[in-house]
Design a protein around this motif. Structure first.
Motif, mmCIF file in Angstrom:
data_model
loop_
_atom_site.group_PDB
_atom_site.id
_atom_site.type_symbol
_atom_site.label_atom_id
_atom_site.label_comp_id
_atom_site.label_asym_id
_atom_site.label_seq_id
_atom_site.Cartn_x
_atom_site.Cartn_y
_atom_site.Cartn_z
ATOM 1 N N ILE A 141 40.663 -33.746 -76.949
ATOM 2 C CA ILE A 141 40.213 -34.314 -75.688
ATOM 3 C C ILE A 141 41.471 -34.748 -74.947
ATOM 4 O O ILE A 141 42.349 -35.386 -75.533
ATOM 5 N N VAL A 142 41.585 -34.429 -73.665
ATOM 6 C CA VAL A 142 42.733 -34.862 -72.866
ATOM 7 C C VAL A 142 42.413 -36.225 -72.285
ATOM 8 O O VAL A 142 41.396 -36.405 -71.625
ATOM 9 N N GLU A 143 43.274 -37.193 -72.554
ATOM 10 C CA GLU A 143 43.018 -38.569 -72.116
ATOM 11 C C GLU A 143 43.857 -38.987 -70.921
ATOM 12 O O GLU A 143 43.403 -39.764 -70.097
ATOM 13 N N VAL A 144 45.091 -38.516 -70.835
ATOM 14 C CA VAL A 144 45.981 -38.922 -69.753
ATOM 15 C C VAL A 144 46.780 -37.706 -69.294
ATOM 16 O O VAL A 144 47.261 -36.934 -70.118
ATOM 17 N N VAL A 145 46.905 -37.571 -67.987
ATOM 18 C CA VAL A 145 47.738 -36.516 -67.412
ATOM 19 C C VAL A 145 48.635 -37.154 -66.362
ATOM 20 O O VAL A 145 48.160 -37.842 -65.466
ATOM 21 N N ALA A 146 49.938 -36.928 -66.489
ATOM 22 C CA ALA A 146 50.900 -37.294 -65.445
ATOM 23 C C ALA A 146 51.697 -36.035 -65.171
ATOM 24 O O ALA A 146 52.441 -35.562 -66.027
ATOM 25 N N ASP A 147 51.483 -35.439 -64.028
ATOM 26 C CA ASP A 147 52.159 -34.201 -63.655
ATOM 27 C C ASP A 147 52.630 -34.375 -62.223
ATOM 28 O O ASP A 147 51.969 -33.976 -61.278
ATOM 29 N N ASP A 148 53.781 -35.042 -62.084
ATOM 30 C CA ASP A 148 54.269 -35.339 -60.741
ATOM 31 C C ASP A 148 55.744 -34.960 -60.616
ATOM 32 O O ASP A 148 56.267 -34.241 -61.459
ATOM 33 N N GLU A 149 56.404 -35.461 -59.601
ATOM 34 C CA GLU A 149 57.804 -35.095 -59.344
ATOM 35 C C GLU A 149 58.786 -35.755 -60.308
ATOM 36 O O GLU A 149 59.952 -35.364 -60.361
#
Length: 194
Positions: free
Chosen positions: A176-184
């Protein structure tokens, strides 16, 4: 030249060429939600940049294993941090750990280099206990990582996929994916084994 040969060749100058932001490293380790005494794998440990952060979060009772396919990288990690971890040369798709034996896995700055990323995720699911955590992270944006790799033989094809692709692969493997941080600034995906 294969990946193992490339990283063995790069090992002597790696620490001088690659810079890491301590705040980002702390944030990545925090995402693992480590508890004292847990069993943790640092996959693709390289020269061991994450080991002090992981050991601090785990305390001295935790079992920390640093794994890398390149023996020269491991030798440098061991020389700097021999008291912090166990060191093991292994392929991430064929880990020697028993099923359901690990509490958490960190993949810092290594995921694009897995030749069979879906097989690696399945292997991580095999060794993690139910509820175990996996963090795939980079201290740079996905675009920056892919642009860097694009200029370096033999890793020009080593691409960090979009978070949505990694999420789908993780779900196929039982996460299960709980956290996503995909930024600069940063790339972090936190998975939990169902």
């Amino acid at each position: 030249m294969n990946h193992r040969e490339f990283f063995n060749r790069m090992a002597p100058q790696w620490d001088e060429q690659v810079r890491h932001d301590a705040c980002k490293l702390s944030r990545i380790v925090t995402a693992l939600s480590l508890q004292p005494g847990e069993r943790v794998l640092d996959i693709g440990t390289g020269t061991g940049v994450m080991l002090p952060y992981l050991r601090q979060a785990l305390g001295m009772l935790g079992e920390l294993t640093a794994i890398d396919v390149a023996e020269e990288m491991l030798a440098r990690a061991r020389a700097k941090h021999s008291e912090l971890a166990l060191f093991l040369q292994a392929d991430a798709s064929l880990l020697p750990q028993a099923e359901n034996s690990v509490d958490a896995i960190l993949c810092y700055s290594v995921f694009p280099h897995f030749e069979q990323p879906q097989a690696v995720l399945s292997e991580f699911a095999r060794v993690l206990r139910a509820g175990g955590r996996l963090v795939v992270a980079h201290g740079e944006s996905r675009a920056a990582i892919n642009a860097l790799h694009d200029k370096m033989e033999p890793v020009t094809q080593d691409v960090l996929p979009e978070a949505a692709v990694l999420r789908a692969w993780g779900e196929e493997a039982g996460f299960i994916v709980e956290v996503v941080a995909d930024d600069e600034e940063l790339f972090i995906l936190c998975f939990r084994k169902e």
